[in-house]
Structure formats: C-alpha cells, structure tokens
Motif scaffolding. Structure first.
Motif, PDB file in Angstrom:
ATOM      1  N   GLN A   1      -3.857  10.567  -0.701  1.00 24.21           N
ATOM      2  CA  GLN A   1      -4.963   9.967   0.043  1.00 24.21           C
ATOM      3  C   GLN A   1      -4.424   9.007   1.102  1.00 24.21           C
ATOM      4  OE1 GLN A   1      -8.200   8.631  -2.458  1.00 24.21           O
ATOM      5  NE2 GLN A   1      -8.756   7.160  -0.856  1.00 24.21           N
ATOM      6  N   ARG A   2      -3.458   8.220   0.710  1.00 28.16           N
ATOM      7  CA  ARG A   2      -2.867   7.289   1.675  1.00 28.16           C
ATOM      8  C   ARG A   2      -2.238   8.043   2.842  1.00 28.16           C
ATOM      9  NH1 ARG A   2       0.743   3.009  -1.675  1.00 28.16           N
ATOM     10  NH2 ARG A   2      -0.918   1.939  -2.769  1.00 28.16           N
ATOM     11  N   ALA A   3      -1.531   9.107   2.505  1.00 31.11           N
ATOM     12  CA  ALA A   3      -0.865   9.884   3.556  1.00 31.11           C
ATOM     13  C   ALA A   3      -1.899  10.413   4.536  1.00 31.11           C
ATOM     14  CB  ALA A   3      -0.077  11.032   2.935  1.00 31.11           C
ATOM     15  N   THR A   4      -3.025  10.864   4.004  1.00 31.51           N
ATOM     16  CA  THR A   4      -4.082  11.393   4.860  1.00 31.51           C
ATOM     17  C   THR A   4      -4.603  10.294   5.782  1.00 31.51           C
ATOM     18  OG1 THR A   4      -4.700  12.939   3.124  1.00 31.51           O
ATOM     19  CG2 THR A   4      -6.335  12.537   4.832  1.00 31.51           C
ATOM     20  N   GLU A   5      -4.792   9.123   5.233  1.00 31.70           N
ATOM     21  CA  GLU A   5      -5.327   8.023   6.039  1.00 31.70           C
ATOM     22  C   GLU A   5      -4.353   7.632   7.153  1.00 31.70           C
ATOM     23  OE1 GLU A   5      -6.363   5.186   3.024  1.00 31.70           O
ATOM     24  OE2 GLU A   5      -8.208   6.270   2.532  1.00 31.70           O
ATOM     25  N   VAL A   6      -3.090   7.612   6.819  1.00 34.35           N
ATOM     26  CA  VAL A   6      -2.102   7.266   7.843  1.00 34.35           C
ATOM     27  C   VAL A   6      -2.060   8.343   8.926  1.00 34.35           C
ATOM     28  CG1 VAL A   6       0.344   6.866   8.287  1.00 34.35           C
ATOM     29  CG2 VAL A   6      -0.725   5.878   6.275  1.00 34.35           C
TER      30      VAL A   6
END
Ligand SMILES: Nc1ncnc2c1ncn2[C@@H]1O[C@H](COP(=O)(O)OP(=O)(O)OP(=O)(O)O)[C@@H](O)[C@H]1O
Ligand SMILES: O=c1ccn([C@@H]2O[C@H](COP(=O)(O)O)[C@@H](O)[C@H]2O)c(=O)[nH]1
Length: 555
Positions: free
Chosen positions: A302-307
């Motif tokens: 999820q974090r990777a997607t947000e970044v």
C-alpha cells in the motif's frame, strides 16, 4: 542460527550502511512543481527504508546506483498482460537472483517508526534458522543480539572480555551494552522492519529497550521446544561456539527459565505473544509463522502504491520508471479502452506541463481511499483502491478505480495497472455492489457458488454478503489441492482489473478481463454482479487468448 547466514546478514548490514547516503537524478518531466518531485524522491527514499523489503538498491556518492541485497521482498515491474512473451513467467516463479540496478529506487532513512518483532525461545529452538527464512520472504533485517555481542568481542572493544566471560557462563550481558549495539545496527540499516533475535532476555532488557527506543514490538514469536530437543540440536550445531558445550548449555537453559520466560509471560499478558511449536520440521515451523508476517507485506504494498502516485502527481518520471516494468500494460481512460503496452504512452503525460503554467497550475494531488490489498500468493499482490485526484487548475475532483498488481522480483515494482474513470466532479460509487469471483490457477476449476442460481431476482443482500462487500475482499474458499479460490470483490475493485459493466460490454466479446488474461495460469471463470436496486448477472469466461462475457439476467 547457522553461522553462515549470520555472516551473510552482517555483510548485508555492512553494505547497507555503506550506501545509506543517496543522491538522485533530476526529474525528467515536470507536469507539477520541481519541489513536488523532490518531495517524492524523499518519500521513495523513505519507502526504501520503510518498505526496505520492496526497494532494493542504493545510490553511492557518485550517483551510480548499486544493486545491493540478496535478502527480502523486492517487487518487479512487469506487464503481466504482455507477459505471454515470457517477460515475467508464472506467478509462482521465484524472485530473480540479480536486481536490475537501473530501475531500482535508491534508499535512505525512513520517516516511519521501526516495526519490530522479537524472536524468543530457548537456546537452539531455531530462532536464527527461521529468521533467515523470514528475511527471505518478507524483507526484514535480522538482528541477532548474540551475534552483535560476538562481533563486539571480535572488534577488540573494551567490553569484549566482559562479554566473552558472560557468554561462556551463559549469563546475560548488561542491558546498556546490548541495547547500544542494537540501536547502532538499526540506525545503520536501510529498513524499518526488524527481527530482533534472542532479545530481550530478561525484564531489565525489555524495560530498558522500551525506555531508550520508545519501541514496542508488533508481536513476539516464542519458539516453544523441550530441553531434550534443544540439547540435541545445540550439541549437533557444530559452529564452534564457546557456549555449545553441555555445561554451558545447561546454564543457558536455567537462565532462560528464570529470566527469559517472565518476558514471554509479559507479552502473553498483553496479547503480543505468538507461540510456535518449534519441535516441528523447519518447513512446518515456517508455515506456522508465515501468515503472521503477511500484514507487513500488505502495508508495504500500500505504501509503495501511495509513493508511486505521488511520483505521478508531481511528474517525477524517474520514480515512475523505477516502479514500473518497461513492459507494463495498462488500460488508460485516455486510450479509450485500448490496451497500452510499455512506458511510452505514460511518459507522454509526464511532459504535459501546462504551457506557461505556474506551480499551482501544474499541481495535482491524489488521495487513496478504500485500499484493499490481496496477496494472491507469496509473490503476487493486488492493490485496489479508489483514487481521488484534485487538480488546482480546475475545481473537479476525479475518481478512478485502480488496481495495481505487484509481483515480487528482485528488481523493482509494479507489474500491471488498470484503471477506469468513473465519474468526474461527483463521486457516486455504489458500495452496495459486490461481485463474486472465482479464480482458477492452472485451469482445473471446479464448482463454486453460483449467484445466478441462488441469488437470482432477490434484491435483498444477505448479511454475510453485505459483510463481504464491506470488507471488500474475502477469500472464502481455497481447496487444498485444486488451486482455485473464490472471493468477493466490490464492483469498484473488480472494475479496476478490467471488468466494465457497461452496455457495451454486454453486447459483444470484450476486453473485459485482460488483467487476468496475461496471467498465464489464472482464468477468471465467473463474474456475477448485483446491487440493491438492480440485480445483474454475467457469466464471464476468459482464457489466455479470448475473453467473452454473456449477460445472463437483469432486473
Ligand atoms: N525445526 C528444526 N528441526 C531440527 N533442527 C533444527 C530446526 N531448526 C533449527 N534446527 C537446527 O538446530 C540448531 C539450532 O538452530 P538455531 O541456531 O537456528 O537456533 P537458535 O534458537 O538461533 O539458537 P541460539 O539461541 O543458541 O542462537 C541448528 O543446527 C539448526 O540447523
Ligand atoms: O540479548 C542478549 C543476547 C545474548 N546474550 C549472551 O549471548 C549468548 C548467546 O546468545 P544467542 O542468542 O544464543 O546467540 C547468551 O547465552 C548470552 O550470554 C546476552 O547476554 N544478551
């Protein structure tokens, strides 16, 4: 733990610390402000630590990116639809051995607080052995307190002799010494996910660590194993340790019972202890541990997607290119439903700066809502969400349903993306809608709930169906041998992977399920959709080359 893997671990730590400073190339394009792009690079760096498992390279002083670690989760960017050419291979393939340094983001210090798991258990219970496996699968950094102490002895430190004597006697080294070593190792590392093995060994260790670092573990693993088995393993370990002799082993057992068990009791009381039967085989033990670590992966994805989205918003092409496989496929609204392959189509938008526009005019901001992460297997994760895009140059808020499929590889990130523009200005997602999907690996699909037989015409959703819709994605059935499972996906999420319930898609064979077409081993067999006002059923079949849908019923 086996000495060899511990050595490897230390080598990794050294490498990470050598490359912790980073520099970045300037953004290639600027649809948004340059400062925005810089902010993204900072976040990419922080993700490198926050999700160190994901991003696996460093940039040295001269700016040359270096491939770096053999451990951990790194995701590959690969176009799954375009995969039939063999670019990616099966979902079940192991991660590549060598990272492609050119597309891996740099790493630096994390913004987030470290996530720590303590690994406890009697001497020889297999803590180190399992830590190596967790590192491999989930990208944690393994810090063995015992190893750090042994390294301190070797380094010729003034504490060396004291530590050596304590270890020979099976005694516990003063907290301040061990905690300093742990803190240093954590600070030098490039991740925020740590397995701390063999610590805290007593209540003093535990309380001091919490006080000094402010860190509480996410949970603790407790490897439960009887002394007879521990003794057998330690005497057979053969790593030349000064404390692997029967006299010291017995002393260590006594210290474990008197000092370490109370620590485990403490975590038990506060609901943080996860007891594992360590008498089982190495594989069985890992199978018991594995599910406990999956949530970390979900957070990382999820974090990777947000970044990635921040990178897109700020026009940071270099971030985008690092995340995306050169062969990535996508359905872009701008491509009128056609499949685009490769990055050229996307690059174009990074150059699309408003002519003469100032920073505000080129500013975009995405907000991820309703994110759901589904791990399809240990190498593939699906991130679905609704993305709200605000644009200062207009008052519209656009909503997109997006799905990104991430595959574990040792080079970079995103595999596949697909999104569908839903509405402009006002967002009217019907969260009451849901779909039941059966995915079948390797063909071999046999039977699943068929909503067209028992749900037909009934506009009332059952309680459990509503719950499934609310919870977004639930795997409800996974037969052990047939690799087939069923899960419920709210329409908004399924739409993101290629299902478009429009009149058009009913009328003719469509590209409805291209997301799955490229997954060689997966076929989407049935799709049924219903909401509270209307009930619609489609039977859908996709194969690697064809994809059709048939409208079965409609009210
Ligand atoms: N599940 C298992 N079944 C049989 N042997 C095992 C198992 N797990 C580990 N071992 C073996 O037992 C020995 C001790 O394992 P390991 O070094 O991982 O334990 P440890 O808990 O880290 O020990 P210590 O606390 O002394 O560092 C090793 O030789 C290892 O190969
Ligand atoms: O937090 C710790 C960890 C270890 N020790 C000392 O080291 C030996 C060996 O530890 P292993 O975890 O088995 O490698 C242990 O018996 C202690 O003497 C320690 O003092 N504090």
């Amino acid at each position: 733990m086996g000495g060899r893997s511990r050595l490897v671990n230390r080598a990794i730590l050294r490498t990470l610390s050598q490359h912790s400073s980073s520099s970045s190339s300037s953004p290639s394009t600027l649809p948004a402000s340059g400062s925005g792009a810089n902010a993204v690079r900072e976040e990419v760096k922080s993700l490198g630590r926050a999700g160190g498992a994901i991003l696996g390279s460093a940039v040295d002083e001269s700016g040359a990116r270096k491939a770096q670690w053999g451990a951990g989760w790194v995701f590959a960017a690969a176009g799954l639809v375009g995969m039939s050419g063999g670019a990616v291979g099966s979902l079940h393939t192991q991660a590549e051995e060598e990272p492609k340094a050119s597309i891996v983001p740099e790493v630096a210090r994390p913004a987030s607080k470290p996530r720590v798991v303590f690994v406890l258990g009697g001497p020889g219970s297999g803590k180190g052995t399992q830590c190596a496996k967790i590192v491999d699968s989930y990208g944690f950094v393994h810090l063995s307190a015992g190893d750090l102490l042994r390294a301190e002895i070797k380094s010729g430190s003034p504490d060396g002799t004291m530590i050596q004597n304590m270890i020979k006697e099976g005694k516990i080294v003063p907290s301040s010494v061990t905690i300093n070593l742990l803190k240093k190792a954590m600070a030098e590392s490039n991740t925020d996910k740590f397995l701390i093995d063999g610590f805290p060994r007593n209540e003093e260790n535990r309380a001091d660590f919490e006080k000094v670092t402010g860190i509480l573990p996410e949970f603790i693993l407790f490897f439960d194993c009887p002394e007879t088995e521990l003794e057998r393993r330690l005497l057979g370990r053969n790593e030349g340790r000064v404390d692997d002799n029967i006299e010291t082993i017995r002393k260590r057992f006594k210290v474990f019972i008197e000092s370490s068990l109370p620590v485990i009791d403490h975590y038990e009381k506060i609901g943080k202890a996860r007891k594992i039967d360590a008498t089982k085989s190495r594989e069985e033990v890992f199978n018991a541990i594995d599910p406990l670590f999956r949530p970390f992966l979900e957070t990382d994805l999820q974090r990777a997607t947000e970044v990635l989205l921040k990178g897109i918003d700020s026009g940071d092409l270099s971030t985008y290119e690092r995340f995306c496989d050169p062969g990535m496929t996508a359905f872009e609204p701008e491509a009128s439903g056609h499949l685009v392959k490769g990055l050229d189509f996307h690059r174009f938008y990074f150059n699309k700066k408003v002519a003469g526009g100032n920073e505000a005019e080129n500013f975009r901001q995405s907000t991820v809502t309703s994110p759901v992460v589904t791990l399809l297997d240990s190498n593939v994760g699906l991130v679905t969400y609704t993305r709200l895009v605000q644009d200062r140059s207009s008052s519209e808020v656009k909503a997109y349903n997006e799905t990104r499929l991430w595959q574990r590889k040792k080079s970079a990130l995103v595999v596949y993306k697909k999104y569908l523009l839903l509405h402009c200005k006002s967002l009217a997602l019907d969260l009451g809608m849901y779909q039941s999907v059966t995915m079948t690996y390797n063909g071999g699909y046999s039977g699943t709930n068929d909503w067209s037989t028992h749900g037909k015409g009934n506009v009332q959703m059952k309680e459990e169906e509503k719950r499934a819709a609310r919870e977004c994605t639930q795997i409800t059935r996974r037969p052990p041998k047939v690799k087939s499972f069923q899960f419920f996906v709210p329409t908004q999420h399924l739409m993101g992977v290629g299902f478009e319930p429009s009149e058009d898609s009913l009328a003719k064979p469509t590209n409805m399920l291209p997301a799955f077409r490229g997954l060689r081993d997966i076929q989407l067999s049935h799709v049924h959709q219903r909401n509270q006002n209307k009930t619609r059923f489609w039977r859908t079949h996709s194969s690697p080359t064809t994809c059709t849908s048939r409208h079965l019923d409609r009210h």
